[in-house]
Design a protein around this motif. Structure first.
Motif, PDB file in Angstrom:
ATOM      1  N   SER A 159       0.838  -1.210   0.000  1.00 51.78           N
ATOM      2  CA  SER A 159       0.000   0.000   0.000  1.00 51.78           C
ATOM      3  C   SER A 159       0.870   1.256   0.000  1.00 51.78           C
ATOM      4  CB  SER A 159      -0.911  -0.015   1.227  1.00 51.78           C
ATOM      5  OG  SER A 159      -0.122  -0.092   2.403  1.00 51.78           O
ATOM      6  N   THR A 160       0.268   2.379  -0.265  1.00 48.30           N
ATOM      7  CA  THR A 160       0.965   3.672  -0.232  1.00 48.30           C
ATOM      8  C   THR A 160       1.565   3.905   1.157  1.00 48.30           C
ATOM      9  OG1 THR A 160      -0.421   4.659  -1.936  1.00 48.30           O
ATOM     10  CG2 THR A 160       0.618   6.174  -0.378  1.00 48.30           C
ATOM     11  N   GLY A 161       2.823   4.219   1.186  1.00 48.63           N
ATOM     12  CA  GLY A 161       3.491   4.496   2.470  1.00 48.63           C
ATOM     13  C   GLY A 161       3.952   3.244   3.195  1.00 48.63           C
ATOM     14  N   SER A 162       3.806   2.095   2.559  1.00 47.47           N
ATOM     15  CA  SER A 162       4.108   0.820   3.222  1.00 47.47           C
ATOM     16  C   SER A 162       5.593   0.455   3.144  1.00 47.47           C
ATOM     17  CB  SER A 162       3.291  -0.302   2.568  1.00 47.47           C
ATOM     18  OG  SER A 162       3.829  -0.585   1.285  1.00 47.47           O
ATOM     19  N   HIS A 163       5.891  -0.721   3.661  1.00 45.75           N
ATOM     20  CA  HIS A 163       7.228  -1.317   3.590  1.00 45.75           C
ATOM     21  C   HIS A 163       7.728  -1.393   2.138  1.00 45.75           C
ATOM     22  CE1 HIS A 163      10.523  -3.957   4.705  1.00 45.75           C
ATOM     23  NE2 HIS A 163      10.046  -4.965   4.018  1.00 45.75           N
ATOM     24  N   GLY A 164       6.793  -1.451   1.205  1.00 44.02           N
ATOM     25  CA  GLY A 164       7.195  -1.545  -0.207  1.00 44.02           C
ATOM     26  C   GLY A 164       7.357  -0.199  -0.880  1.00 44.02           C
ATOM     27  N   ASP A 165       7.063   0.860  -0.157  1.00 39.79           N
ATOM     28  CA  ASP A 165       7.115   2.201  -0.755  1.00 39.79           C
ATOM     29  C   ASP A 165       8.416   2.885  -0.339  1.00 39.79           C
ATOM     30  OD1 ASP A 165       6.280   4.393  -2.177  1.00 39.79           O
ATOM     31  OD2 ASP A 165       4.449   4.730  -1.008  1.00 39.79           O
ATOM     32  N   VAL A 166       8.714   4.001  -1.039  1.00 40.73           N
ATOM     33  CA  VAL A 166       9.863   4.816  -0.633  1.00 40.73           C
ATOM     34  C   VAL A 166       9.308   5.973   0.180  1.00 40.73           C
ATOM     35  CG1 VAL A 166      11.768   6.254  -1.436  1.00 40.73           C
ATOM     36  CG2 VAL A 166      11.101   4.212  -2.727  1.00 40.73           C
ATOM     37  N   ILE A 167       9.685   6.071   1.432  1.00 38.08           N
ATOM     38  CA  ILE A 167       9.114   7.147   2.248  1.00 38.08           C
ATOM     39  C   ILE A 167      10.182   8.029   2.871  1.00 38.08           C
ATOM     40  CG2 ILE A 167       6.744   6.506   2.778  1.00 38.08           C
ATOM     41  CD1 ILE A 167       7.586   4.565   4.711  1.00 38.08           C
ATOM     42  N   GLY A 168       9.741   9.183   3.315  1.00 38.94           N
ATOM     43  CA  GLY A 168      10.667  10.093   3.973  1.00 38.94           C
ATOM     44  C   GLY A 168      11.041  11.282   3.101  1.00 38.94           C
ATOM     45  N   LEU A 169      10.599  11.282   1.828  1.00 41.80           N
ATOM     46  CA  LEU A 169      10.914  12.416   0.944  1.00 41.80           C
ATOM     47  C   LEU A 169       9.742  13.397   0.948  1.00 41.80           C
ATOM     48  CD1 LEU A 169      12.332  10.424  -2.113  1.00 41.80           C
ATOM     49  CD2 LEU A 169      13.609  11.475  -0.244  1.00 41.80           C
ATOM     50  N   SER A 170      10.002  14.642   0.602  1.00 44.32           N
ATOM     51  CA  SER A 170       8.931  15.625   0.478  1.00 44.32           C
ATOM     52  C   SER A 170       8.023  15.244  -0.688  1.00 44.32           C
ATOM     53  CB  SER A 170       9.531  17.004   0.200  1.00 44.32           C
ATOM     54  OG  SER A 170       8.580  17.824  -0.425  1.00 44.32           O
ATOM     55  N   PRO A 171       6.683  15.444  -0.519  1.00 46.23           N
ATOM     56  CA  PRO A 171       5.784  15.150  -1.653  1.00 46.23           C
ATOM     57  C   PRO A 171       6.107  16.014  -2.873  1.00 46.23           C
ATOM     58  CG  PRO A 171       4.574  16.135   0.199  1.00 46.23           C
ATOM     59  CD  PRO A 171       5.952  15.855   0.678  1.00 46.23           C
ATOM     60  N   LEU A 172       6.799  17.117  -2.661  1.00 44.27           N
ATOM     61  CA  LEU A 172       7.164  17.981  -3.796  1.00 44.27           C
ATOM     62  C   LEU A 172       8.340  17.393  -4.572  1.00 44.27           C
ATOM     63  CD1 LEU A 172       6.862  21.460  -2.056  1.00 44.27           C
ATOM     64  CD2 LEU A 172       5.193  20.284  -3.500  1.00 44.27           C
ATOM     65  N   ARG A 173       9.124  16.602  -3.870  1.00 46.21           N
ATOM     66  CA  ARG A 173      10.239  15.925  -4.550  1.00 46.21           C
ATOM     67  C   ARG A 173       9.940  14.435  -4.570  1.00 46.21           C
ATOM     68  NH1 ARG A 173      14.879  18.777  -4.980  1.00 46.21           N
ATOM     69  NH2 ARG A 173      16.082  16.873  -4.969  1.00 46.21           N
ATOM     70  N   SER A 174       8.759  14.153  -5.031  1.00 55.61           N
ATOM     71  CA  SER A 174       8.223  12.801  -4.941  1.00 55.61           C
ATOM     72  C   SER A 174       9.114  11.789  -5.657  1.00 55.61           C
ATOM     73  CB  SER A 174       6.839  12.793  -5.562  1.00 55.61           C
ATOM     74  OG  SER A 174       6.476  11.476  -5.857  1.00 55.61           O
ATOM     75  N   SER A 175       9.154  10.619  -5.062  1.00 58.23           N
ATOM     76  CA  SER A 175       9.949   9.542  -5.651  1.00 58.23           C
ATOM     77  C   SER A 175       9.058   8.670  -6.528  1.00 58.23           C
ATOM     78  CB  SER A 175      10.503   8.674  -4.533  1.00 58.23           C
ATOM     79  OG  SER A 175       9.422   8.087  -3.837  1.00 58.23           O
ATOM     80  N   LYS A 176       7.891   9.221  -6.862  1.00 55.75           N
ATOM     81  CA  LYS A 176       6.861   8.414  -7.513  1.00 55.75           C
ATOM     82  C   LYS A 176       7.362   7.711  -8.772  1.00 55.75           C
ATOM     83  CE  LYS A 176       2.023   9.159  -8.193  1.00 55.75           C
ATOM     84  NZ  LYS A 176       1.101  10.188  -8.653  1.00 55.75           N
ATOM     85  N   LEU A 177       7.170   6.421  -8.802  1.00 56.32           N
ATOM     86  CA  LEU A 177       7.547   5.635  -9.971  1.00 56.32           C
ATOM     87  C   LEU A 177       6.325   5.456 -10.857  1.00 56.32           C
ATOM     88  CD1 LEU A 177       9.461   2.896  -7.992  1.00 56.32           C
ATOM     89  CD2 LEU A 177      10.495   4.504  -9.608  1.00 56.32           C
ATOM     90  N   PRO A 178       6.535   5.278 -12.153  1.00 59.60           N
ATOM     91  CA  PRO A 178       5.380   4.964 -12.991  1.00 59.60           C
ATOM     92  C   PRO A 178       4.755   3.660 -12.503  1.00 59.60           C
ATOM     93  CG  PRO A 178       7.434   4.605 -14.180  1.00 59.60           C
ATOM     94  CD  PRO A 178       7.799   5.255 -12.883  1.00 59.60           C
ATOM     95  N   PRO A 179       3.428   3.549 -12.541  1.00 59.16           N
ATOM     96  CA  PRO A 179       2.781   2.354 -11.986  1.00 59.16           C
ATOM     97  C   PRO A 179       3.293   1.058 -12.612  1.00 59.16           C
ATOM     98  CG  PRO A 179       1.173   3.830 -13.033  1.00 59.16           C
ATOM     99  CD  PRO A 179       2.470   4.538 -13.038  1.00 59.16           C
ATOM    100  N   GLU A 180       3.772   1.132 -13.832  1.00 63.19           N
ATOM    101  CA  GLU A 180       4.309  -0.076 -14.484  1.00 63.19           C
ATOM    102  C   GLU A 180       5.577  -0.560 -13.788  1.00 63.19           C
ATOM    103  OE1 GLU A 180       3.862   2.820 -16.205  1.00 63.19           O
ATOM    104  OE2 GLU A 180       1.854   2.252 -16.896  1.00 63.19           O
ATOM    105  N   MET A 181       6.238   0.336 -13.083  1.00 57.81           N
ATOM    106  CA  MET A 181       7.499  -0.042 -12.437  1.00 57.81           C
ATOM    107  C   MET A 181       7.392   0.016 -10.926  1.00 57.81           C
ATOM    108  SD  MET A 181       9.278  -1.140 -14.773  1.00 57.81           S
ATOM    109  CE  MET A 181      10.919  -1.361 -14.116  1.00 57.81           C
ATOM    110  N   SER A 182       6.226  -0.306 -10.407  1.00 59.18           N
ATOM    111  CA  SER A 182       6.039  -0.265  -8.961  1.00 59.18           C
ATOM    112  C   SER A 182       4.968  -1.265  -8.547  1.00 59.18           C
ATOM    113  CB  SER A 182       5.642   1.160  -8.566  1.00 59.18           C
ATOM    114  OG  SER A 182       4.721   1.171  -7.501  1.00 59.18           O
ATOM    115  N   GLY A 183       5.067  -1.718  -7.313  1.00 61.38           N
ATOM    116  CA  GLY A 183       4.063  -2.653  -6.793  1.00 61.38           C
ATOM    117  C   GLY A 183       3.041  -1.961  -5.897  1.00 61.38           C
TER     118      GLY A 183
END
Ligand code: ARG
Length: 427
Positions: A159-183
């Motif tokens: 889920s968003t913010g989970s063990h599988g996510d990258v957290i701790g960065l500012s939402p403005l400098r989001s680490s967001k991956l394209p959905p094709e490259m993320s679980g």
């Protein structure tokens, strides 16, 4: 002219016959561990034809012309199975270059070979931050790379913010991956779609995050990270596609939710309670507990730059996990061997045997966890996990007696996978 042709044909035929015969091998096993029965047999012969075991027993005739492999001074057992690897990378050498996908892809091929040479002839990869494990597996199956048989998980569903996510960065400098490259997937519809997407692109097994984790930025190590409905949907969808499901779960509540949803295995299981143990036993859910890795994390991860929060979380689960592993095993919960290799160096997969024995298993039970039980969890019980006619010739040997000295499995002397010898220091 005719005579010349005849000679050429005879020559070709004998080369052909020679290579066919060379495919037949006869292993003389001084001691052979029968992992199905939990017994040791003396002076057995194993006949290997191509990739498969053709016969095994005390009085099996050796086919004429067969290559003899003398392991009469060794203990022979089926190739080991690790049900929880991260074979595409290693914590100690993360982020060497700038692009995480390409970096992983170019380095990853070195790890399967180390795993194979350690005697692990099959692994379940849970999981990778890319599809790299799927492609490694294909290259291994084609014979392009040396490595174990593999079930690949590709992305961890979280889920968003989970063990599988990258957290701790500012939402403005989001680490967001394209959905094709993320679980990352939230809600019943998205998790179902993610399972379908992973299966479409080659996942053999589905892993999702039921609870928080250690080596990630969340505060809790135990809190559930999906609702019951989301977990049910993941399991239902994966089973529809005939894929087994592994749930990462440290916390007692999350473990019970995942078991209720019908997962095939609980990974880690660190803080399981009595009710969770009872439920797992009742449902026949496997526990895959990585009971060595705590030592490595506490010794090395501060040096690798892990935050104090991560070290604190490891201290919460470390000892408790080992105690609970013992409780669950004593209560009759099924156990399969899985190490989290990748958090620590690949090729060290065998280090966990010692800890499983220290925390209550006999060496034979630990070996069974890494052979018959593991193949059952993977749905590969007809293919691997014991030395039986009709199974793959995945065979290892150690000069010492691993039932007396289980640490001998940390450095095996002989490795054969699919009839091919990769290592032989047994004489
Ligand atoms: N990948 C796991 C996590 O980050 C590793 C847990 C290791 N610790 C342990 N005691 N098993 O949650």
């Amino acid at each position: 002219m005719n005579k010349y042709r005849l000679l050429v044909s005879i020559g070709l035929i004998s080369i052909l016959a020679g290579s066919l015969l060379a495919q037949v091998k006869a292993i003389k096993a001084g001691r052979l561990i029968d992992t199905e029965k939990g017994t040791v047999l003396a002076n057995q012969t194993i006949v290997v034809d191509g990739e498969m075991i053709k016969a095994v027993g005390p009085n099996v005739p050796i086919p004429e012309g067969a290559e003899i492999i003398d392991l009469s001074n060794a203990t022979v057992l089926p190739g080991l199975i690790d049900c929880h690897t991260h074979i595409t990378g290693q914590a100690s050498d993360r982020r060497r270059f700038q692009n995480p996908f390409i970096d992983t892809a170019v380095i990853a091929h070195i790890y399967p070979k180390r795993t194979l040479l350690a005697g692990f002839t099959s692994v379940r990869n849970l999981s990778a931050g890319s599809f790299t494990d799927v492609y490694l597996k294909r290259a291994i199956d084609k014979g392009v790379l040396d490595g174990p048989r593999m079930q690949a998980g590709a992305f961890y569903i979280g889920s968003t913010g989970s063990h599988g996510d990258v957290i701790g960065l500012s939402p403005l400098r989001s680490s967001k991956l394209p959905p094709e490259m993320s679980g990352i997937a939230d809600g019943v519809d998205e998790v179902r779609k993610k399972v379908r997407y992973l299966v479409k692109y080659g996942a053999d097994v589905i892993k999702f995050g039921a609870s928080a984790g250690v080596l990630s930025g969340e505060d809790s190590v135990a809190a559930p990270q999906y609702s019951q409905e989301e977990m049910n949907a993941i399991v239902e969808e994966a089973h529809m596609w005939e894929r087994k499901v592994a749930a990462h779960a440290h916390g007692a509540e999350a473990i019970k939710m995942a078991v209720k949803a019908g997962v095939d295995s609980i990974e880690h299981g660190s803080l399981i309670d009595a009710e969770g143990i009872r439920m797992m036993k009742e449902k026949g859910t496997y526990l895959v507990a990585d009971v060595y890795v705590d030592d490595y994390i506490l010794e090395n991860f501060a040096r690798f730059g892990a935050s104090p929060k991560i070290i604190e979380k490891e201290k919460i689960v470390g000892l408790a996990q080992r105690q609970n592993f013992q409780k669950a095993f004593r209560a009759g919960v099924k156990n399969a061997y899985g190490t989290d290799a990748g958090v620590y160096p690949h090729g060290w997969n065998g280090k966990q045997f010692f800890h499983m024995v220290k925390w209550g298993m006999t060496p034979m039970q630990a070996i069974q966890a890494a052979t018959v039980n593991a193949s059952d969890l993977m749905g590969w019980q007809e293919k691997v996990g014991s030395i039986k006619t009709g199974k793959y010739a995945d065979i290892i040997a150690v000069r010492k007696d691993p039932l007396k000295d289980v640490k001998s499995l940390e450095n095996v002397d002989f490795v054969m996978k699919g009839g091919k010898v990769y290592k032989n220091d047994a004489n």
